[in-house]
Design an enzyme around this catalytic site. Structure first.
Site, PDB file in Angstrom:
ATOM      1  N   GLY A   1       0.834  -1.189   0.000  1.00  0.00           N
ATOM      2  CA  GLY A   1       0.000   0.000   0.000  1.00  0.00           C
ATOM      3  C   GLY A   1       0.873   1.245   0.000  1.00  0.00           C
ATOM      4  N   CYS A   2       0.292   2.368  -0.391  1.00  0.00           N
ATOM      5  CA  CYS A   2       1.073   3.607  -0.454  1.00  0.00           C
ATOM      6  C   CYS A   2       1.526   4.054   0.934  1.00  0.00           C
ATOM      7  CB  CYS A   2       0.287   4.693  -1.164  1.00  0.00           C
ATOM      8  SG  CYS A   2      -1.370   5.017  -0.496  1.00  0.00           S
ATOM      9  N   TRP A   3       0.614   4.027   1.907  1.00  0.00           N
ATOM     10  CA  TRP A   3       0.988   4.418   3.269  1.00  0.00           C
ATOM     11  C   TRP A   3       2.057   3.496   3.853  1.00  0.00           C
ATOM     12  CZ3 TRP A   3      -0.180   8.900   5.547  1.00  0.00           C
ATOM     13  CH2 TRP A   3      -1.296   9.618   5.102  1.00  0.00           C
TER      14      TRP A   3
ATOM     15  N   THR B   1       4.280   1.855   2.311  1.00  0.00           N
ATOM     16  CA  THR B   1       5.551   2.081   1.625  1.00  0.00           C
ATOM     17  C   THR B   1       6.360   3.156   2.332  1.00  0.00           C
ATOM     18  OG1 THR B   1       4.714   1.356  -0.525  1.00  0.00           O
ATOM     19  CG2 THR B   1       6.589   2.853  -0.543  1.00  0.00           C
TER      20      THR B   1
END
Length: 314
Positions: free
Chosen positions: A115-117, A119
Site C-alpha cells: 500500500g502507499c501508506w 511504503t
C-alpha cells in the site's frame, strides 16, 4: 522473447498508470481484452492464463476471483489490491524492505504490491528496527496526508465531480482499524501495531508520511545522526529511494505533498532538533507512483529479469 503481460483492471486509475509505464517497451507485450469482453469470465480467464505476468488492479474480492481463474502453474501474479498483503504464500513487493528482499521477489510467483501508506512507513521504520534503534515493542505513531486519487474513482469524483465542494484536508481512519495497519505491523518487525493517523488533502496526487520519535526516550538515546546514518546505509545503493543529507533537511522550512511530483521516486528526510532530542522522519512519494503503479512496474521488472528501473519515472 517478449514477456506477455495482462493488466486485469486496466481502465482503473492504477491500471492506466501502469499501462503508461509499459508503453513502448519492446521486451514486453500487453494482452488486451476488447471493452465489450472486459467483464466476460471466459475472455478474462483466457487472458489470465495466456500471460506470463498478470497485474491485478481490482477490488479485493475481484482480485481473489482472478487468482482462482488461473489454472496453470506458470503465470506469475502481482496483486495491487489489499487482498493478499498479509496472506501466506505471497511475497511482499517492496524490494527495498530489507537485504535479500529483491532476490526473494525475483523467484516469487505470487507478489502482493505494498500500500502507499505502508511504503512510506516501512521505508522509514524497518531499517531502524533492523539496526536496533527502535525496539520491536516500541509504540510508534505514523501520520501524514495523501492525494485524493488514492481513493480511486469514487473519491476522485467526490473531489472533481459536478457540484462537489470537498474540504481542503480531512482526517479519516478514526476507528484506528485501517486496512493498511496489518501490513505495517507484519513487515516492520514491530510487535505492537503502529498508531496510524491518516488524512486526505485536496491534491490529486502525492503524499507525505511522517513518523515522529523522541530519541531520548529510546534505549541508548540515539542521536539524530545515528538515525540518519541507519537510513542512509539502508538505501545507499537504491536507484529509487534517496535520503536527504542532514544539511539539506536542516535548511528546509517546509515540505510539499507534491515534493517528488508524478514520479516513482521515494524521498526520505530526517528533521531533527538536537536540543530536544526529537526527530520527524518524513517520506515523500507519489501515491500513484512508488505507492502504486511505479511499485508494480518495478516488481514486474524484477520478476522478468529486466533492469529494475525500466519504464519508471525517475
Amino acid at each position: 522473447m517478449t514477456t506477455q503481460i495482462f493488466i486485469d483492471g486496466a481502465v482503473g486509475t492504477t491500471g492506466l498508470e501502469i499501462a503508461e509505464r509499459l508503453a513502448g517497451r519492446p521486451e514486453l507485450s500487453l494482452i488486451v481484452i476488447d471493452e465489450k469482453d472486459r467483464k466476460d469470465a471466459r475472455a478474462r480467464r483466457a487472458a489470465l492464463n495466456d500471460a506470463d505476468v498478470v497485474i491485478l488492479c481490482l477490488p479485493d474480492d475481484a482480485a481473489r476471483e482472478a487468482v482462482a481463474l488461473i489454472d496453470n502453474d506458470r503465470t506469475r501474479i502481482i496483486d495491487a489490491s489489499t487482498a493478499h498483503r498479509v496472506a501466506d504464500g505471497w511475497t511482499y513487493g517492496f524490494p527495498e524492505l530489507e537485504p535479500g528482499q529483491a532476490e526473494r521477489l525475483a523467484g516469487a510467483r505470487f507478489v502482493t504490491n505494498p500500500g502507499c501508506w505502508p511504503t512510506g512507513f516501512l521505508a522509514l521504520v524497518r531499517p531502524l528496527v533492523l539496526a536496533g534503534l527502535i525496539p520491536a515493542d516500541w509504540p510508534v505513531t505514523v501520520s501524514g496526508a495523501s492525494g485524493y486519487s488514492g481513493g480511486g474513482k469514487a473519491m476522485i469524483a467526490e473531489y472533481e465531480g459536478a457540484g462537489s465542494a470537498p474540504t481542503g484536508f480531512r482526517a479519516y481512519g478514526l476507528g484506528l482499524a485501517h486496512k493498511h495497519a496489518p501490513e505495517m505491523l507484519r513487515y516492520s518487525g514491530l510487535s505492537l501495531p503502529p498508531l496510524f493517523a491518516p488524512a486526505v488533502a485536496n491534491a490529486y496526487r502525492g503524499m507525505l508520511v511522517e513518523v515522529p520519535l523522541h530519541l531520548r526516550a529510546l534505549p541508548g538515546a540515539p542521536a539524530v545522526e545515528d538515525v540518519h546514518a541507519a537510513l542512509t546505509a539502508a538505501y545507499a545503493h537504491s536507484p529509487i529511494v534517496s535520503v536527504a543529507p542532514l544539511g539539506e533537511s536542516d535548511a528546509l522550512s517546509q515540505l510539499h505533498i507534491e515534493h517528488v511530483g508524478a514520479t516513482d521516486r521515494l524521498a526520505l528526510f530526517v528533521f531533527g532538533n538536537r536540543d530536544t532530542g526529537q526527530v520527524r522522519l518524513v517520506a515523500a512519494l507519489d501515491n500513484l507512483g512508488k505507492g502504486a503503479a511505479g511499485a508494480a512496474v518495478q516488481n514486474l521488472n524484477i520478476l522478468a529479469g529486466l533492469p529494475e528501473t525500466a519504464g519508471l519515472r525517475l
